[in-house]
Design a protein around this motif. Structure first.
Motif, PDB file in Angstrom:
ATOM      1  N   GLU A  93       0.820  -1.210   0.000  1.00  0.00           N
ATOM      2  CA  GLU A  93       0.000   0.000   0.000  1.00  0.00           C
ATOM      3  C   GLU A  93       0.857   1.265   0.000  1.00  0.00           C
ATOM      4  O   GLU A  93       1.749   1.436   0.832  1.00  0.00           O
ATOM      5  CB  GLU A  93      -0.926   0.007   1.217  1.00  0.00           C
ATOM      6  N   GLY A  94       0.584   2.136  -0.976  1.00  0.00           N
ATOM      7  CA  GLY A  94       1.245   3.435  -1.048  1.00  0.00           C
ATOM      8  C   GLY A  94       2.622   3.440  -1.647  1.00  0.00           C
ATOM      9  O   GLY A  94       3.223   4.514  -1.809  1.00  0.00           O
ATOM     10  N   THR A  98       5.747   6.581  -3.740  1.00  0.00           N
ATOM     11  CA  THR A  98       7.026   6.920  -3.127  1.00  0.00           C
ATOM     12  C   THR A  98       8.140   6.815  -4.160  1.00  0.00           C
ATOM     13  O   THR A  98       7.959   6.283  -5.261  1.00  0.00           O
ATOM     14  CB  THR A  98       7.330   5.993  -1.944  1.00  0.00           C
ATOM     15  N   TRP A  99       9.324   7.301  -3.754  1.00  0.00           N
ATOM     16  CA  TRP A  99      10.486   7.232  -4.645  1.00  0.00           C
ATOM     17  C   TRP A  99      10.970   5.799  -4.856  1.00  0.00           C
ATOM     18  O   TRP A  99      11.665   5.511  -5.828  1.00  0.00           O
ATOM     19  CB  TRP A  99      11.634   8.069  -4.067  1.00  0.00           C
ATOM     20  N   LEU A 100      10.566   4.895  -3.944  1.00  0.00           N
ATOM     21  CA  LEU A 100      10.982   3.503  -4.100  1.00  0.00           C
ATOM     22  C   LEU A 100      10.412   2.874  -5.366  1.00  0.00           C
ATOM     23  O   LEU A 100      11.024   1.977  -5.950  1.00  0.00           O
ATOM     24  CB  LEU A 100      10.539   2.687  -2.883  1.00  0.00           C
TER      25      LEU A 100
END
Length: 243
Positions: A93-94, A98-100
């Motif tokens: 989730e999410g 993100t940058w990942l």
């Protein structure tokens, strides 16, 4: 140079599917395979050394989680692990916000994670057995010299264990090379992926896969030669002196 390239292409064109273009695909696949295997082995080795030490700990809170990790990754197929990591990342989730996600969306990274965790589990068990079989006399001699636990591990136990683990670890390196062939199932253009691409384009399965099998065979012989040479150097002191 252009004339030479034209001549080479003309020569290779006579040999069925082996043109400069298809050989370029195999070259790219070879680079990807070597990168994937090399990075996973290096990172896996770095992880395996402390895990092997912890695996032999007397403390259950440290030993049991490492045992469970090794049991899971050694007891399940690498292909299943690759699928779970490659497709499972999407369901975190999410993470796509993100940058990942910029890193994990590339198939090479999940494959690297799966290969690293798998080889780290096997290498942990290899080194655990090698550490456990350290002669008692070496440990007692180190203690007699007043060595601390860390100094004894660094100077006595780990170097000795590494020499004993070398043959088994060489087999693990070869296993990882062969196992890397499954990376193509997650759209990575490795050696096997290149062979599949050439097969799909020219409808020549035997030529495409026999050629890639020959490349794997050459890589395997190179690994065997390297580890045999390394064993001779590191285990030279065990050979009886010729009189």
């Amino acid at each position: 140079m252009e004339a030479l390239m034209n001549w080479l292409e003309a020569q290779l064109a006579d040999n069925s599917i082996f043109t400069l273009q298809t050989l370029g695909y195999y070259g790219e696949g070879l680079v990807t395979t070597v990168q994937l295997v090399f990075l996973s082995l290096i990172i896996g080795l770095v992880l395996a050394v402390p895990l092997a030490i912890g695996r032999g700990s007397r403390h259950a809170w440290l030993r049991l989680p490492i045992f469970f990790y090794c049991y899971v990754f050694r007891g399940t197929p690498l292909l299943v692990q690759l699928y779970l990591i490659y497709y499972g990342v999407v369901f975190v989730e999410g993470i796509q916000d993100t940058w990942l996600w910029l890193i994990l969306e590339k198939p090479f990274v999940p494959a690297l994670i799966a290969f690293t965790l798998n080889t780290a589990a096997y290498t942990t068990e290899i080194f655990r057995g090698a550490i456990k079989s350290t002669p008692r006399g070496e440990i007692e001699a180190a203690r007699a010299y007043g060595m601390s636990w860390g100094l004894m591990m660094r100077r006595i136990v780990l170097p000795s264990a590494f020499r004993r683990a070398l043959p088994a670890y060489g087999n693990e390196v070869i296993f990882m090379l062969h196992a890397s062939a499954i990376a193509s199932v997650v759209t990575i253009m490795d050696l096997t992926g290149a062979a599949r691409f050439v097969y799909a384009r020219f409808y020549a399965p035997f030529d495409a896969f026999l050629f890639v099998a020959a490349i794997y065979l050459c890589l395997t012989f190179a690994i065997i030669y390297f580890f045999r040479h390394l064993e001779k150097r590191l285990l030279a002191h065990l050979k009886p002196a010729s009189g």
